[in-house]
Design an enzyme around this catalytic site. Structure first.
Site, mmCIF file in Angstrom:
data_model
loop_
_atom_site.group_PDB
_atom_site.id
_atom_site.type_symbol
_atom_site.label_atom_id
_atom_site.label_comp_id
_atom_site.label_asym_id
_atom_site.label_seq_id
_atom_site.Cartn_x
_atom_site.Cartn_y
_atom_site.Cartn_z
ATOM 1 N N HIS A 59 0.825 -1.221 0.000
ATOM 2 C CA HIS A 59 0.000 0.000 0.000
ATOM 3 C C HIS A 59 0.860 1.273 0.000
ATOM 4 O O HIS A 59 0.493 2.273 0.606
ATOM 5 C CB HIS A 59 -0.997 -0.030 1.169
ATOM 6 C CG HIS A 59 -0.370 -0.105 2.530
ATOM 7 N ND1 HIS A 59 -0.884 -0.870 3.556
ATOM 8 C CD2 HIS A 59 0.725 0.509 3.053
ATOM 9 C CE1 HIS A 59 -0.135 -0.720 4.636
ATOM 10 N NE2 HIS A 59 0.843 0.110 4.357
ATOM 11 N N HIS B 207 -2.118 4.597 9.554
ATOM 12 C CA HIS B 207 -0.775 5.141 9.804
ATOM 13 C C HIS B 207 -0.906 6.457 10.572
ATOM 14 O O HIS B 207 -0.519 7.514 10.091
ATOM 15 C CB HIS B 207 -0.040 5.357 8.486
ATOM 16 C CG HIS B 207 0.157 4.124 7.653
ATOM 17 N ND1 HIS B 207 -0.858 3.514 6.951
ATOM 18 C CD2 HIS B 207 1.265 3.375 7.419
ATOM 19 C CE1 HIS B 207 -0.371 2.463 6.308
ATOM 20 N NE2 HIS B 207 0.900 2.359 6.580
ATOM 21 N N HIS C 251 10.378 -3.677 3.644
ATOM 22 C CA HIS C 251 10.744 -2.256 3.580
ATOM 23 C C HIS C 251 11.066 -1.716 4.960
ATOM 24 O O HIS C 251 10.521 -2.167 5.958
ATOM 25 C CB HIS C 251 9.690 -1.397 2.882
ATOM 26 C CG HIS C 251 8.343 -1.257 3.546
ATOM 27 N ND1 HIS C 251 7.482 -2.305 3.776
ATOM 28 C CD2 HIS C 251 7.677 -0.162 4.000
ATOM 29 C CE1 HIS C 251 6.365 -1.874 4.324
ATOM 30 N NE2 HIS C 251 6.454 -0.564 4.492
ATOM 31 N N GLU D 260 4.312 -5.282 8.674
ATOM 32 C CA GLU D 260 2.956 -5.122 8.123
ATOM 33 C C GLU D 260 2.427 -6.431 7.534
ATOM 34 O O GLU D 260 1.219 -6.628 7.418
ATOM 35 C CB GLU D 260 2.951 -4.051 7.014
ATOM 36 C CG GLU D 260 3.080 -2.633 7.530
ATOM 37 C CD GLU D 260 3.018 -1.595 6.415
ATOM 38 O OE1 GLU D 260 2.792 -0.431 6.734
ATOM 39 O OE2 GLU D 260 3.207 -1.932 5.229
HETATM 40 C C1 DHB Z 1 5.639 4.019 2.670
HETATM 41 C C2 DHB Z 1 4.612 4.061 3.602
HETATM 42 C C3 DHB Z 1 3.939 2.906 3.942
HETATM 43 O O1 DHB Z 1 2.922 2.915 4.819
HETATM 44 C C4 DHB Z 1 4.290 1.696 3.377
HETATM 45 O O2 DHB Z 1 3.604 0.610 3.776
HETATM 46 C C5 DHB Z 1 5.290 1.645 2.426
HETATM 47 C C6 DHB Z 1 5.976 2.807 2.070
HETATM 48 C C7 DHB Z 1 6.343 5.276 2.297
HETATM 49 O O3 DHB Z 1 6.102 6.306 2.949
HETATM 50 O O4 DHB Z 1 7.140 5.255 1.334
HETATM 51 FE FE FE Z 2 2.306 1.044 5.481
#
Ligand code: DHB
Ligand code: FE
Length: 282
Positions: free
Chosen positions: A12, A59, A193, A240
């Site tokens: 997402h 978030h 990530h 996540e």
């Molecule tokens: C980003 C934010 C998110 O919530 C995520 O799941 C992946 C990337 C971002 O800010 O790049």
């Molecule tokens: Fe996220």
């Protein structure tokens, strides 16, 4: 009787939504990612579900750190698009499914999942980006949505095993609903990530590939991945992926993979889309 016909896992990443909103999906950077979404959109358009249960995390948009529900269900008629600092995304309002949502709330709570109930709640990129990725840019979303939020922003998030059991309880709740509805369930977030700190930008293709494979080969083994292992192997925000277990737990043991797309990088993130067909998975 209502039935869950498919499960969808989708990253997402907010920048994916921004690229769509700004008409940048054909640029050299974005085109390889967006090309991979097209078969999934066609598949879902043919499936024509009535409702999507979207498991995502807020978030700090609807809830600040003052209030951190571990599991929450949205029962409203509609959910406005959150302003995440640049104004709300220019996407349609999200239509709810209150009768089914209240049935799920009752069934889950009596099944010993102590859900928080949200009568009002804006939805952020965690929910709107998977919708955009899988539905494109329609004037109205093609199905109603029941948001289910999972806390993954403040330690401790629920375990993968607990999330999987929540999915199983969602399947029981859906099976006892009196209306003949076709339902898809989304698990959102991931894949590997990390957005801050010394390891910002971490991507682990090997971990992600094994995780994608495991969704059909041995989903229960994946539920035993600890928070520490997610952090170490897939970065701090890789946790996540516990939300994918809610989706997987709601499907039958023999759900089949019908589509997979994995692309690196989308912003700082490994982005994936996985579709599992649940129509003959019992
Ligand atoms: C980003 C934010 C998110 O919530 C995520 O799941 C992946 C990337 C971002 O800010 O790049
Ligand atoms: Fe996220």
């Amino acid at each position: 009787m209502a039935r869950i016909v498919a499960g969808i896992a989708s990253s997402h990443v907010p920048a994916i939504g921004v690229a769509m909103d700004k008409g940048q999906t054909g640029t050299p950077y974005w085109q390889p990612l967006f090309r991979g979404y097209e078969p999934a959109r066609d598949w879902l358009a043919k499936l024509k579900p009535d409702v999507a249960i979207i498991v995502y995390n807020d978030h700090a948009s609807a809830f600040s750190l003052q209030l951190i529900p571990t599991f929450l269900i949205g029962v409203a008629d509609e959910f406005p698009i959150a302003d995440e600092g640049f104004g709300p995304r220019p996407v349609p309002v999200v239509r709810g499914s209150p009768r089914l949502a209240w049935h799920l709330a009752e069934s889950l709570i009596l099944d010993e999942f102590d859900m928080t109930i949200a009568n009002e709640m804006p939805v952020d990129h965690g929910l709107t980006v998977p919708l955009s990725v899988t539905c494109g840019q329609p004037a109205a979303w093609p199905f109603a949505v029941i948001p289910i939020c999972v806390n993954v922003v403040q330690f401790p998030p629920p375990t993968g095993a607990r999330c999987y059991k929540l999915g199983q309880a969602i399947a029981r709740a859906v099976a006892s609903f009196d209306e003949d509805l076709s339902i898809v369930i989304y698990g959102t977030g991931g894949m590997s990530h990390q957005l801050q700190g010394e390891r910002a930008g971490l991507i682990n293709r090997d971990f992600d590939t094994k995780f994608l494979d495991g969704m059909t080969r041995d989903p229960l083994a994946l539920t035993r991945i600890s928070h520490t292992e997610y952090m170490r192997e897939s970065g701090s925000e890789g946790v996540e992926m516990v939300m994918w277990h809610v989706m997987r737990g709601a499907l039958g043991p023999h759900a089949t993979e019908v589509y997979r797309h994995y692309h690196v990088p989308a912003s700082n993130t490994a982005a994936a889309l996985l579709i599992l067909d649940n129509r003959s998975a019992a």
